[in-house]
Scaffold this active site. Structure first.
Site, PDB file in Angstrom:
ATOM      1  N   LYS A 162      46.886  51.679  40.436  1.00  0.00           N
ATOM      2  CA  LYS A 162      46.161  50.512  41.107  1.00  0.00           C
ATOM      3  C   LYS A 162      46.961  49.324  41.392  1.00  0.00           C
ATOM      4  CE  LYS A 162      41.870  47.748  40.651  1.00  0.00           C
ATOM      5  NZ  LYS A 162      40.614  47.681  39.991  1.00  0.00           N
ATOM      6  N   ALA A 210      39.112  49.000  31.725  1.00  0.00           N
ATOM      7  CA  ALA A 210      40.415  49.139  31.003  1.00  0.00           C
ATOM      8  C   ALA A 210      40.476  49.350  29.616  1.00  0.00           C
ATOM      9  CB  ALA A 210      41.469  47.962  31.417  1.00  0.00           C
ATOM     10  N   SER A 227      36.528  49.550  38.357  1.00  0.00           N
ATOM     11  CA  SER A 227      36.831  49.289  36.962  1.00  0.00           C
ATOM     12  C   SER A 227      36.611  47.540  36.523  1.00  0.00           C
ATOM     13  CB  SER A 227      38.297  49.376  36.704  1.00  0.00           C
ATOM     14  OG  SER A 227      38.823  49.472  35.267  1.00  0.00           O
ATOM     15  N   ASN A 280      37.766  35.921  37.944  1.00  0.00           N
ATOM     16  CA  ASN A 280      37.535  36.194  36.646  1.00  0.00           C
ATOM     17  C   ASN A 280      38.766  36.264  35.719  1.00  0.00           C
ATOM     18  OD1 ASN A 280      38.235  39.063  35.589  1.00  0.00           O
ATOM     19  ND2 ASN A 280      38.075  39.414  37.762  1.00  0.00           N
ATOM     20  N   ALA A 281      38.715  36.100  34.574  1.00  0.00           N
ATOM     21  CA  ALA A 281      39.960  36.095  33.591  1.00  0.00           C
ATOM     22  C   ALA A 281      39.313  36.634  32.252  1.00  0.00           C
ATOM     23  CB  ALA A 281      40.875  34.948  33.605  1.00  0.00           C
ATOM     24  N   CYS A 326      46.929  43.828  36.465  1.00  0.00           N
ATOM     25  CA  CYS A 326      46.103  42.939  36.011  1.00  0.00           C
ATOM     26  C   CYS A 326      46.687  41.444  35.686  1.00  0.00           C
ATOM     27  CB  CYS A 326      45.458  43.357  34.426  1.00  0.00           C
ATOM     28  SG  CYS A 326      44.301  42.259  34.218  1.00  0.00           S
TER      29      CYS A 326
HETATM   30  C1  LIG Z   1      34.777  40.777  35.945  1.00  0.00           C
HETATM   31  C2  LIG Z   1      35.946  41.678  36.612  1.00  0.00           C
HETATM   32  C3  LIG Z   1      36.509  42.455  35.575  1.00  0.00           C
HETATM   33  C4  LIG Z   1      37.616  43.273  36.147  1.00  0.00           C
HETATM   34  N1  LIG Z   1      38.327  44.263  35.399  1.00  0.00           N
HETATM   35  C5  LIG Z   1      39.228  45.172  35.709  1.00  0.00           C
HETATM   36  C6  LIG Z   1      39.973  46.024  34.787  1.00  0.00           C
HETATM   37  O1  LIG Z   1      39.600  45.983  33.493  1.00  0.00           O
HETATM   38  N2  LIG Z   1      40.753  46.909  35.451  1.00  0.00           N
HETATM   39  C7  LIG Z   1      41.049  46.940  36.761  1.00  0.00           C
HETATM   40  O2  LIG Z   1      41.767  47.794  37.024  1.00  0.00           O
HETATM   41  N3  LIG Z   1      40.445  45.993  37.600  1.00  0.00           N
HETATM   42  C8  LIG Z   1      39.564  45.094  37.272  1.00  0.00           C
HETATM   43  N4  LIG Z   1      38.769  44.298  38.015  1.00  0.00           N
HETATM   44  C9  LIG Z   1      39.236  44.406  39.344  1.00  0.00           C
HETATM   45  C10 LIG Z   1      38.199  45.439  40.203  1.00  0.00           C
HETATM   46  O3  LIG Z   1      38.202  46.769  39.649  1.00  0.00           O
HETATM   47  C11 LIG Z   1      38.212  45.344  41.792  1.00  0.00           C
HETATM   48  O4  LIG Z   1      39.477  45.925  41.818  1.00  0.00           O
HETATM   49  C12 LIG Z   1      38.376  43.927  42.239  1.00  0.00           C
HETATM   50  O5  LIG Z   1      37.324  43.300  41.473  1.00  0.00           O
HETATM   51  C13 LIG Z   1      38.291  44.039  43.737  1.00  0.00           C
HETATM   52  O6  LIG Z   1      36.823  44.633  44.176  1.00  0.00           O
HETATM   53  P1  LIG Z   1      35.555  43.821  44.462  1.00  0.00           P
HETATM   54  O7  LIG Z   1      36.032  42.665  45.358  1.00  0.00           O
HETATM   55  O8  LIG Z   1      34.421  44.950  44.823  1.00  0.00           O
HETATM   56  O9  LIG Z   1      35.215  43.056  43.069  1.00  0.00           O
HETATM   57  C14 LIG Z   1      37.794  43.425  37.626  1.00  0.00           C
HETATM   58  C15 LIG Z   1      37.119  42.760  38.387  1.00  0.00           C
HETATM   59  C16 LIG Z   1      36.153  41.970  37.912  1.00  0.00           C
HETATM   60  C17 LIG Z   1      35.290  40.934  38.820  1.00  0.00           C
END
Ligand SMILES: Cc1cc2nc3c(=O)[nH]c(=O)nc-3n(C[C@H](O)[C@H](O)[C@H](O)COP(=O)(O)O)c2cc1C
Ligand SMILES: Cc1cc2nc3c(=O)[nH]c(=O)nc-3n(C[C@H](O)[C@H](O)[C@H](O)COP(=O)(O)OP(=O)(O)OC[C@H]3O[C@@H](n4cnc5c(N)ncnc54)[C@H](O)[C@@H]3O)c2cc1C
Ligand SMILES: Cc1cc2nc3c(=O)[nH]c(=O)nc-3n(C[C@H](O)[C@H](O)[C@H](O)COP(=O)(O)OP(=O)(O)OC[C@H]3O[C@@H](n4cnc5c(N)ncnc54)[C@H](O)[C@@H]3O)c2cc1C
Ligand SMILES: Cc1cc2nc3c(=O)[nH]c(=O)nc-3n(C[C@H](O)[C@H](O)[C@H](O)COP(=O)(O)O)c2cc1C
Ligand code: FES
Ligand code: FES
Lengths: 302, 253, 302, 253
Positions: free
Chosen positions: A164, A46, A21, A69-70, A129
């Site tokens: 999550k 989301a 996501s 990220n934020a 989040c």
């Molecule tokens: C730019 C960005 C935006 C994200 N937005 C969401 C989100 O909207 N909802 C959510 O549950 N996780 C969000 N995540 C978390 C990711 O879904 C994931 O749990 C996290 O990045 C760890 O995985 P990765 O190391 O493969 O990126 C976001 C991550 C990134 C980098």
């Protein structure tokens, strides 16, 4: 023939690989790169009750083997998602998991209820989040609130519900048990670790929101540890994520106890990553002596 | 848009901390407009890609030219790559300057520092369309000057430097030519410069190209958004996919 | 002249740079590479009441931008440390901080009391070692236990006491406030994040202890975030650590709120790292417009 | 011990997945004994250094020779480095085989796979001292064979391969020569091999060289400890600094 299929509540997948996501928008941009029907499933960005603009920019910063990220849950609101974004995805032969966020119990319920009727296949409840001021975080760190939000969402939704979890907690097993008791159908692990970077030139945090969520290979060992712990204590299927970049990483997640995996920020490094991993996975499973994905799940616990 | 390993054809220093990088690959054939960019993976050591504008395209050689300045670790590491090596590129990204809708006699191009490169390809395309081009280019100092001859071959050029070592001392807005015959302006550079230019050229139709930190570079992550005035449209635009070029009235800088 | 001196309770330092506990042994090995008198201070490996062998091997594993370790507090016991290890360090013109670990309140007290009389300059209480089965962890995750152990140690020790906090908690500020209330003189932040790696060939965790502590640049954003948070809420000097490899990193730590820094696993990559960072720091401070270390401390909060 | 950037003089493949790497630098002048190792930083991408035995020393050229096998990502990445490049090395580490205390007429050297390299420099030093050397070398398969001629030039050699493609099929313990004249044995290889050798050669004085995952490689981090029988000495030894060579009775394998 290596069997890569995975059946989880609500989602029957050709393979265990799905984008995470927030790292794949609502799919449209990546459809320029490959056919989304290849994906095991797709987790969309989301949705909240109303549309949100999110945080000020800069919203991302680079770190060693990862990024912060934020974004702040920018999204067009659940009605906008259902009207404008989901229709693009329906034609693809890929189950859709909708990610639900909110600041209050009511908002979670409202969003979950609306999405339940939209044609998606499962819900992923983002109680973790770290980038929004109110709500979000507490739901993910307090087992009682996590229980409550799961309970409410289950009440209004006929779809399977994946919670999550946040890694920013002392006791991940306690959280997982709480949402299991509340009736969750599965877990997604992990969301980002809260971090910060300061620019020595400006003497200020790089990210306008100050803190951001750390993702990428840097956090993989934390994710593997948490999944390994939770797998031993909780009887729910786990979608594993955090820093996956290779099919060896995927096998590591399966062995730790994940039934499927999500690919997050690696999509930014390589927009073809999901396709490439799906292509390579059978060979990698074979290399390590597995005939199917299922065989590998939890393998580190035997 | 593609992800491909492009081949480095030329890589040379052209000014203080400033390099020219010519890359060959299919992406060169996909460029629609000046102002588009590519997203470079410097190496496994840098997690995020680096956006760099396309400064020129050679359809014959099948190459694009990038002009970049060393600003931090990533661009510093990039300088180490030699001709013949391959580099991981995603692009072409963004929409660039909409050449089809531009229909002026005389255009003013205002570029500051690393905002100058995309204006070169733009200047070429504008003059090719028969549009007269006047450029105002701002540099830090004499050593930083690049592509001066190239711009001069396409039209009138005004130079500013922060320290006054060449041209007018000050910023691009201190060396604007007479504006009465200018029908359109195009500007690219740091946000503070864009703000000043937008203010000074208020009333003249323009296009501004904006820099923002990026995650995905393809419109999927919402890292690079800008708010729109009064919440127009969706209330935001994404620099990487809706931009990086916008009308000044479309965005809040 | 850039003023790099730092005065913290018990330790007057030429510069803010010291090796972190467990990553420098008791100094002897590194004295082959440079003169230990160059160091701002030196934090020695943990001492426990009795000698400990520690965990089975493998005890280390590599991760992206970091490593896992599960040494398990191997040490010759506090009496052995005092008799056999400390005398080597006394001749150097460098304040010594002794790291104290234990499984029970009594053990912490005993070790702290003995070390207090040994000639070291301050104590660092490791309430956060994730690699031992009993004790250690709970003291670092439960604010009441953290309060208690700090109180006990302060009672028996005349030396300044720095409490080393664990990042594996939901609320780092709560922990920091608890130990402040108990009379701590300073904080050390952060210890390692608990992680795991699984080898797809053997299908087992690489580290014999299964989980290990994650250190290195991977964890730096988490450390910076926690120090930034704690600096705002707690009035104690902070020794910052986690992934420091460059003088730019050090400035980032100072800006976040650390008064001094410790270098951990980077000593393994480059045995000369502390010496090199000490040499480069004045130039880096100058580059970013600082005339002294003190000027930079907390700079991101103004 | 030093940390220095050594220059790659030679880097070539000598067998299946097996490479010879010759490095020039001051470290070459500091080697005391065969059995010592260097700790290589492959690149910034790999956090931990990789321990590799010194397989030969050339005091004239000021070089050390390493023989290594590709076992994972780090050694794979190492193969990409070319002659002329520099590599970050810490060493020489460990104590090696104590040449001063060895005083036999005939020695048996038993090496398996990547345990073979240090035995070559040992064989050279032993024969230089007038000690007769018999070597038993175990490989996976014919393609993996390396340094056979080099060992043969120093004494009798027995070969085993897992698949029987050359020499005796099986393990090194399946091809031991008559042991009656052997006064000392030296062995290096995987732990399971060392255990078998130790058992089979019980009674004969020996030296075993042990592999363990390392953190610091200099004795400071306690990553690489082995317990000693009955808690002898401190109750443990550190492979990196007390070893990697031990007497079989000193350690619990
Ligand atoms: C730019 C960005 C935006 C994200 N937005 C969401 C989100 O909207 N909802 C959510 O549950 N996780 C969000 N995540 C978390 C990711 O879904 C994931 O749990 C996290 O990045 C760890 O995985 P990765 O190391 O493969 O990126 C976001 C991550 C990134 C980098
Ligand atoms: C659309 C676009 C076009 C650009 N075109 C050019 C060009 O033609 N020539 C040129 O020299 N530079 C250009 N830039 C700026 C260039 O991307 C940055 O200078 C570069 O990313 C700095 O990387 P670094 O590793 O050296 O710096 P670091 O500061 O170490 O980078 C850290 C992170 O911040 C990001 N970042 C830093 N500065 C910028 C910036 N100004 N804009 C966006 N992200 C940034 C980096 O991408 C990286 O993710 C462009 C930027 C954008 C957004
Ligand atoms: C004292 C000593 C001498 C050695 N001499 C040689 C030699 O002469 N030639 C040779 O080919 N190999 C030698 N090895 C083994 C060599 O260190 C490993 O094969 C190498 O580290 C594998 O790295 P990798 O990145 O390819 O594998 P990966 O499995 O990706 O490495 C991951 C981590 O595990 C460690 N690791 C993996 N295997 C070993 C191992 N067997 N021993 C210690 N650490 C390991 C790595 O150092 C690294 O930290 C020696 C090991 C030791 C301890
Ligand atoms: C091998 C190893 C051993 C360690 N042992 C100790 C210890 O005994 N006591 C302690 O408080 N911290 C110990 N630590 C934690 C470090 O002191 C430090 O807090 C942590 O590694 C983060 O810093 P770094 O990223 O610079 O390594 C150890 C770390 C490593 C890598
Ligand atoms: S960088 Fe991801 S949307 Fe623009
Ligand atoms: S590797 Fe650190 S003590 Fe041996």
């Amino acid at each position: 023939m290596i069997d890569t299929t995975v059946k989880l509540p609500g989602i029957h997948m050709k393979n265990p690989i799905m984008p995470a996501s927030g790292c794949f928008g609502f799919g449209k941009e990546f459809s320029q790169f490959y056919d989304l029907s290849l994906l095991g499933a797709i987790i969309i960005k989301a949705s909240t009750g109303e549309r949100r603009f999110g945080n000020q920019t800069p919203r991302v910063a680079e770190t060693s083997s990862g990024m912060l990220n934020a974004i702040g849950l920018q999204n067009p609101g659940v009605d906008g998602v259902i009207a404008d974004e989901l229709p693009f995805l329906y034609p693809y032969k890929t189950p859709i998991i909708a990610n639900v966020a909110g600041s209050t119990l009511e908002e979670y319920s409202l969003v979950a209820e609306k999405l339940s009727k939209s044609g998606v296949h499962a819900l992923e409840i983002n109680i973790s989040c770290p980038n929004v001021k109110e709500g979000g975080v507490q739901f993910g760190t307090d087992p009682e609130l996590a229980y409550e939000v799961t309970k409410q969402v289950k009440k209004v939704s006929s779809l399977p519900v994946y919670i999550k979890l946040s890694p920013n907690v002392t006791d991940i097993v306690g959280l997982a048990k709480a949402v299991e008791k509340a009736g969750a159908d599965g877990l997604s692990m992990i969301n980002t670790l809260t971090g910060m970077r300061i620019d020595p030139h400006t003497r200020k945090p790089i990210i306008a929101n100050q803190t951001g969520g750390l993702s990428g290979p840097a956090i993989k060992p934390v994710a593997i540890r948490m999944i390994h712990q939770v797998y031993q204590e909780v009887d729910l299927p786990i979608i594993g994520m955090g820093g996956i970049e290779t099919t060896d990483d995927i096998v590591e997640y399966l062995l730790a106890g994940a039934s499927a995996v999500a690919i997050g920020s690696a999509n930014f490094k390589n927009p073809n990553i999901c396709k490439e991993l799906i292509h390579e996975l059978p060979e990698t499973l074979q290399k390590f002596g597995f005939n199917s994905v299922k065989e590998a799940v939890g393998g580190a616990h035997h | 848009m593609l992800r491909e390993w492009m081949t480095i054809v030329t890589h040379q220093q052209i000014a203080h901390q400033t390099y020219l990088l010519e890359l060959q690959g299919e992406i060169a054939g996909l460029v629609d407009n000046p102002g588009q960019f590519v997203h470079l993976q410097i190496s496994e050591q840098y997690f995020l890609r680096r956006p760099v504008s396309i400064a020129d395209v050679s359809p014959i050689k099948g190459t694009i030219t990038l002009l970049y300045k060393v600003m931090g670790e990533g661009t510093e590491a990039l300088t180490k790559k030699g001709a013949g090596e391959k580099i991981d590129v995603v692009g072409p990204g963004g929409k660039g300057f909409p050449m089809d809708e531009i229909n002026s006699k005389k255009a003013l191009l205002i570029g500051g520092g690393i905002g100058i490169p995309p204006l070169y390809y733009l200047a070429k395309e504008l003059t090719a369309k028969g549009i007269e081009v006047v450029s105002v280019l701002g540099f830090r100092s004499e050593n930083d000057l690049f592509y001066l001859e190239e711009f001069k071959s396409l039209g009138e050029v005004h130079i500013t430097t922060n320290d006054g070592s060449v041209g007018t001392q000050g910023f691009v807005t201190d060396a604007l030519p007479a504006l009465d015959t200018i029908e359109t302006y195009f500007t690219c550079g740091p946000t503070v410069m864009l703000k000043n230019v937008k203010e000074k050229l208020d009333g003249i139709p323009g296009y501004i190209s904006i820099e923002e930190r990026m995650g995905c570079g393809i419109g999927a992550c919402f890292a690079c958004v800008l708010e729109t005035p009064g919440g127009c449209g969706k209330g935001y635009v994404k620099v990487c996919s809706d931009g990086p070029v916008f009308r000044p009235e479309e965005v809040i800088l």
